[in-house]
Motif scaffolding. Structure first.
Motif, PDB file in Angstrom:
ATOM      1  N   LEU A 169      78.746  26.365  57.711  1.00 34.85           N
ATOM      2  CA  LEU A 169      80.127  26.832  57.723  1.00 34.85           C
ATOM      3  C   LEU A 169      80.973  25.985  58.655  1.00 34.85           C
ATOM      4  CD1 LEU A 169      82.259  29.001  56.937  1.00 34.85           C
ATOM      5  CD2 LEU A 169      81.450  30.341  58.886  1.00 34.85           C
ATOM      6  N   SER A 170      82.108  25.523  58.145  1.00 34.84           N
ATOM      7  CA  SER A 170      83.107  24.832  58.973  1.00 34.84           C
ATOM      8  C   SER A 170      84.373  25.678  58.990  1.00 34.84           C
ATOM      9  CB  SER A 170      83.437  23.447  58.397  1.00 34.84           C
ATOM     10  OG  SER A 170      82.333  22.580  58.455  1.00 34.84           O
ATOM     11  N   VAL A 171      84.976  25.798  60.155  1.00 39.70           N
ATOM     12  CA  VAL A 171      86.253  26.495  60.300  1.00 39.70           C
ATOM     13  C   VAL A 171      87.275  25.476  60.774  1.00 39.70           C
ATOM     14  CG1 VAL A 171      87.522  28.348  61.441  1.00 39.70           C
ATOM     15  CG2 VAL A 171      85.121  28.676  60.822  1.00 39.70           C
ATOM     16  N   VAL A 172      88.294  25.234  59.960  1.00 36.61           N
ATOM     17  CA  VAL A 172      89.331  24.250  60.262  1.00 36.61           C
ATOM     18  C   VAL A 172      90.541  24.976  60.831  1.00 36.61           C
ATOM     19  CG1 VAL A 172      90.891  22.521  59.296  1.00 36.61           C
ATOM     20  CG2 VAL A 172      88.523  22.679  58.481  1.00 36.61           C
ATOM     21  N   GLY A 220      80.799  21.441  56.494  1.00 40.91           N
ATOM     22  CA  GLY A 220      80.104  22.648  56.094  1.00 40.91           C
ATOM     23  C   GLY A 220      79.979  22.824  54.591  1.00 40.91           C
ATOM     24  N   ALA A 221      78.982  23.592  54.191  1.00 42.40           N
ATOM     25  CA  ALA A 221      78.843  23.952  52.781  1.00 42.40           C
ATOM     26  C   ALA A 221      80.004  24.829  52.351  1.00 42.40           C
ATOM     27  CB  ALA A 221      77.516  24.674  52.561  1.00 42.40           C
ATOM     28  N   TYR A 222      80.503  25.634  53.271  1.00 44.35           N
ATOM     29  CA  TYR A 222      81.738  26.394  53.068  1.00 44.35           C
ATOM     30  C   TYR A 222      82.718  26.003  54.165  1.00 44.35           C
ATOM     31  CZ  TYR A 222      79.301  29.434  49.760  1.00 44.35           C
ATOM     32  OH  TYR A 222      78.611  29.917  48.677  1.00 44.35           O
ATOM     33  N   VAL A 223      83.981  25.889  53.805  1.00 45.28           N
ATOM     34  CA  VAL A 223      85.023  25.505  54.764  1.00 45.28           C
ATOM     35  C   VAL A 223      86.111  26.556  54.729  1.00 45.28           C
ATOM     36  CG1 VAL A 223      86.686  23.737  55.449  1.00 45.28           C
ATOM     37  CG2 VAL A 223      84.520  23.062  54.382  1.00 45.28           C
TER      38      VAL A 223
END
Length: 321
Positions: free
Chosen positions: A14-17, A96-99
């Motif tokens: 998981l990436s949080v931008v 991340g696989a999800y952003v």
């Protein structure tokens, strides 16, 4: 969904931008709420904080947070490039696989993030929109202008545009890779992402008041966003200019018939009022149509220049190499 491998921390799920501009007052509260939520997910994550040329104490605070929060990655732009450009920089560098994108003012609650991920995985969705259940914390003027904006966008771009969905959303890796491959320079994600047609869902939430600081989207930026939205996704303004030109021609012909009839009956009177009104009317119509045409020509000119919308001065992850 396969996580992207990071040489420093392994696969990132998981990436949080977070696009940030002059948010020194909100950053401590953001870190205090966001970090426990992400660590509670118990999977590898990163927070990509994009400093959009802040001029207050934001850069120093980000550096301090980075020293005590290993998963915080600071991407610094060389100058203030705008919210959408900063968001683009974060999406393009997220691994991340999800952003998930979220603003720093905490009007969009980080507590919704685990529910977004669960919905995406459970239903096999590539996009999960955070949709506001009400805008009671906004001013009356902002609520009315937002309602007009979404009404207009749904009619210009299509009914696929979710109402009251801002930039708080989850994207899968295929969606992010598709966005990176698009040639658009001035991307308006509120319209572009729904237009892609990936499987999507929604989670509603209550929009809170800004935790600190002042809004970074004043009236002139809202107008620019609306203008970019219209010119990016519809040729209707050009067709409107054609329609106005046709209507003006009809009015001109009717006026010509009236003038000829008045001349034939000898009832014409000298005067300048009608002449001035006619000249001003058709002059205004021509300038209006030229202005709309100029907007599209400007977009073509910008596309031909192919200049990036942002330049990255520093990425803390690259310093580890």
């Amino acid at each position: 969904m396969t996580a992207v491998y990071d040489t420093h921390r392994g696969p990132i799920a998981l990436s949080v931008v977070v696009p940030i501009f002059n948010e020194e007052e909100a950053l401590p509260a953001l870190a205090a709420r966001l970090r426990p939520i992400l660590e509670g997910c118990r999977e590898p994550y990163e927070v990509v904080a994009v400093d959009d040329g802040s001029t207050d104490g934001t850069p120093g605070l980000l550096e301090d947070l980075h020293t005590v929060w290993p998963q915080l990655r600071v991407v610094t732009l060389r100058r203030n490039s705008g919210h959408q450009a900063a968001l683009t920089a974060g999406l393009h560098r997220a691994r991340g696989a999800y952003v998930i994108s979220i603003d720093a003012d905490l009007q969009d609650p980080p507590e919704v993030i685990p529910h977004m991920v669960a919905l995406a995985r459970g239903d096999g969705l590539d996009i999960v929109y955070g949709v506001r259940d009400d805008r009671s914390t906004d001013t009356g003027f902002k609520r009315r202008t937002a309602a007009v904006y979404y009404w207009l966008m749904r009619r210009l771009a299509g009914s696929f545009v979710p109402a009251h969905a801002g930039d708080f959303r989850l994207l899968s890796r295929p969606v992010v890779d598709t966005l990176k491959a698009l040639p658009d320079q001035q991307q308006v994600y509120r319209l572009l992402i729904p237009w892609l047609g990936f499987p999507s869902g929604q989670i509603t939430y209550h929009r809170a008041e800004r935790v600190a600081g002042t809004t970074k989207y004043p009236l002139h930026k809202m107008i620019l966003l609306a203008s970019d939205s219209v010119t990016s996704f519809s040729a209707l303004p050009l067709r409107l200019a054609t329609a106005i030109g046709g209507a003006s021609l009809v009015v001109c012909l009717a006026f010509l018939v009236w003038v000829l009839a008045a001349h034939a009956t000898g009832s014409t009177l000298p005067g300048w009022t009608s002449l001035i009104i006619t000249v001003l009317f058709f002059g205004a119509v021509q300038l209006f149509c030229l202005g709309m045409l100029g907007e599209y020509v400007a977009r073509i000119y910008t596309a031909l220049q192919a200049r990036p919308t942002y330049y990255v001065a520093r990425d803390t992850d690259e310093e580890k190499c």
